[in-house]
Design a protein around this motif. Structure first.
Motif, mmCIF file in Angstrom:
data_model
loop_
_atom_site.group_PDB
_atom_site.id
_atom_site.type_symbol
_atom_site.label_atom_id
_atom_site.label_comp_id
_atom_site.label_asym_id
_atom_site.label_seq_id
_atom_site.Cartn_x
_atom_site.Cartn_y
_atom_site.Cartn_z
ATOM 1 N N THR B 33 0.838 -1.201 0.000
ATOM 2 C CA THR B 33 0.000 0.000 0.000
ATOM 3 C C THR B 33 0.871 1.247 0.000
ATOM 4 N N ARG B 34 0.773 2.015 -1.090
ATOM 5 C CA ARG B 34 1.519 3.265 -1.231
ATOM 6 C C ARG B 34 0.789 4.371 -0.464
ATOM 7 N N ASP B 35 1.557 5.308 0.085
ATOM 8 C CA ASP B 35 0.936 6.316 0.956
ATOM 9 C C ASP B 35 0.416 7.540 0.206
ATOM 10 N N ASN B 36 0.398 7.485 -1.135
ATOM 11 C CA ASN B 36 -0.090 8.657 -1.861
ATOM 12 C C ASN B 36 -0.653 8.255 -3.204
ATOM 13 N N PHE B 37 -1.547 9.094 -3.716
ATOM 14 C CA PHE B 37 -2.002 8.978 -5.097
ATOM 15 C C PHE B 37 -2.277 10.369 -5.620
ATOM 16 N N GLY B 38 -1.637 10.727 -6.724
ATOM 17 C CA GLY B 38 -1.880 12.025 -7.350
ATOM 18 C C GLY B 38 -1.680 13.195 -6.404
ATOM 19 N N GLY B 39 -0.684 13.067 -5.512
ATOM 20 C CA GLY B 39 -0.387 14.160 -4.608
ATOM 21 C C GLY B 39 -1.238 14.173 -3.342
ATOM 22 N N LYS B 40 -2.150 13.229 -3.252
ATOM 23 C CA LYS B 40 -2.982 13.154 -2.046
ATOM 24 C C LYS B 40 -2.522 12.013 -1.154
ATOM 25 N N ALA B 41 -2.613 12.228 0.139
ATOM 26 C CA ALA B 41 -2.213 11.196 1.089
ATOM 27 C C ALA B 41 -3.251 10.071 1.114
ATOM 28 N N VAL B 42 -2.781 8.843 0.913
ATOM 29 C CA VAL B 42 -3.639 7.668 1.025
ATOM 30 C C VAL B 42 -3.496 7.106 2.433
ATOM 31 N N THR B 43 -4.613 6.878 3.073
ATOM 32 C CA THR B 43 -4.555 6.396 4.460
ATOM 33 C C THR B 43 -4.617 4.874 4.544
ATOM 34 N N ARG B 44 -5.302 4.259 3.606
ATOM 35 C CA ARG B 44 -5.371 2.796 3.566
ATOM 36 C C ARG B 44 -6.006 2.358 2.252
ATOM 37 N N LEU B 45 -5.885 1.067 1.957
ATOM 38 C CA LEU B 45 -6.576 0.483 0.810
ATOM 39 C C LEU B 45 -7.594 -0.529 1.327
ATOM 40 N N GLU B 46 -8.546 -0.776 0.461
ATOM 41 C CA GLU B 46 -9.543 -1.797 0.787
ATOM 42 C C GLU B 46 -9.742 -2.626 -0.478
ATOM 43 N N TYR B 47 -9.614 -3.932 -0.347
ATOM 44 C CA TYR B 47 -9.786 -4.824 -1.492
ATOM 45 C C TYR B 47 -11.056 -5.642 -1.334
ATOM 46 N N GLU B 48 -11.755 -5.765 -2.454
ATOM 47 C CA GLU B 48 -12.964 -6.591 -2.477
ATOM 48 C C GLU B 48 -12.806 -7.592 -3.612
ATOM 49 N N ALA B 49 -13.183 -8.829 -3.369
ATOM 50 C CA ALA B 49 -13.003 -9.869 -4.387
ATOM 51 C C ALA B 49 -14.293 -10.643 -4.613
ATOM 52 N N TYR B 50 -14.455 -11.108 -5.829
ATOM 53 C CA TYR B 50 -15.462 -12.139 -6.137
ATOM 54 C C TYR B 50 -14.700 -13.446 -5.972
ATOM 55 N N ASP B 51 -14.774 -13.998 -4.775
ATOM 56 C CA ASP B 51 -13.843 -15.037 -4.334
ATOM 57 C C ASP B 51 -13.701 -16.228 -5.285
ATOM 58 N N VAL B 52 -14.824 -16.827 -5.615
ATOM 59 C CA VAL B 52 -14.785 -18.048 -6.418
ATOM 60 C C VAL B 52 -14.116 -17.799 -7.763
ATOM 61 N N MET B 53 -14.512 -16.705 -8.409
ATOM 62 C CA MET B 53 -13.953 -16.398 -9.725
ATOM 63 C C MET B 53 -12.517 -15.925 -9.601
ATOM 64 N N ALA B 54 -12.205 -15.171 -8.543
ATOM 65 C CA ALA B 54 -10.835 -14.688 -8.365
ATOM 66 C C ALA B 54 -9.864 -15.854 -8.240
ATOM 67 N N ILE B 55 -10.227 -16.840 -7.447
ATOM 68 C CA ILE B 55 -9.346 -18.006 -7.286
ATOM 69 C C ILE B 55 -9.209 -18.762 -8.610
#
Lengths: 82, 160
Positions: B33-55
């Motif tokens: 997780t990078r702490d910035n995007f486009g000059g803005k501070a990123v505080t955290r990421l959140e990932y969501e998956a379609y589990d069955v298809m992702a695997i």
């Protein structure tokens, strides 16, 4: 045929729900189903953007036929990065 | 080894799973997780998956690259849920007899993961959030961010 269409990420948030129930004709294709969902939730995606659909956990073309019991999901663009 | 989990990832364990005495090279990629995007501070990421298809798609990526590069095994671990700055969200480990194939296959594996696997990433800022890729090519109703480039999101690849 009735389907409980699963939505993820951006589409889930825009629809305000992770599942949308739609009714489509017996001979409906993937494209007909996604149009039906979009009619219910016009803000899901801009009109010029094709919504990617997965049927039974595999990417599906718009002309693919649907069968009762198929698991249908709308797939927003994936995470990207460079 | 294919892992999709909301628990912290163990890059050493993922790497060890592909190591064999017949291999002289091991390449492991960590997406963090990078702490910035486009000059803005990123505080955290959140990932969501379609589990069955992702695997299923992660398995396909592994299998096709093993065939393409003549490699025995590739290990992939992807995290879901909240991932704080500096933490690891993706591990790809490739071992091969020689280094060139390992580097290339690892790079290509990450590219394909970012293109075909139904896992979505949300960047959180102090004042809001955005779904990466999803909103880059659409109307900016929930974000002021817009890419000027003409690439399709499916071609956008790389880090986390």
């Amino acid at each position: 045929m009735q389907f409980d269409v699963r939505l993820f990420a951006l589409y889930r948030e825009r629809a305000g729900s992770s599942v949308v129930t739609v009714d489509v004709p017996e001979d409906a294709t993937v494209g007909v189903l996604s149009d039906a969902v979009r009619a219910m939730h016009p803000r899901l995606a801009p009109p010029e953007v094709r919504i990617v659909v997965a049927v039974n956990a595999e990417y599906a073309d718009d002309d693919q036929a649907l069968n009762p019991g198929d698991e249908v999901c709308l797939i927003p663009p994936v995470s990207g990065g460079r | 080894m294919i892992i999709l989990t909301d628990e912290p990832l163990d890059p050493v364990a993922v790497t060890d799973s592909v190591r064999k005495d017949g291999n002289g090279a091991v390449v492991t990629f960590l997406g963090t997780t990078r702490d910035n995007f486009g000059g803005k501070a990123v505080t955290r990421l959140e990932y969501e998956a379609y589990d069955v298809m992702a695997i299923r798609k992660l398995e396909e990526v592994r299998d096709s690259l093993c065939a393409d590069y003549g490699i025995e095994d590739i290990a992939i671990a992807h995290r879901t849920g909240r991932v704080d700055v500096g933490h690891v969200s993706l591990v790809v480990a490739v071992a091969s007899p020689h280094r060139v194939e390992a580097f290339e296959a690892c790079h290509e594996a990450v590219n394909r993961i970012k293109t075909v696997v139904p896992i979505w990433k949300k960047e959180w800022f102090a004042d809001g959030s955005r779904w990466v890729a999803c909103e880059d090519h659409e109307f900016a109703d929930e974000t002021e961010h817009h890419h000027a480039h003409g690439e399709r999101h499916a071609a956008a690849v790389g880090d986390d």
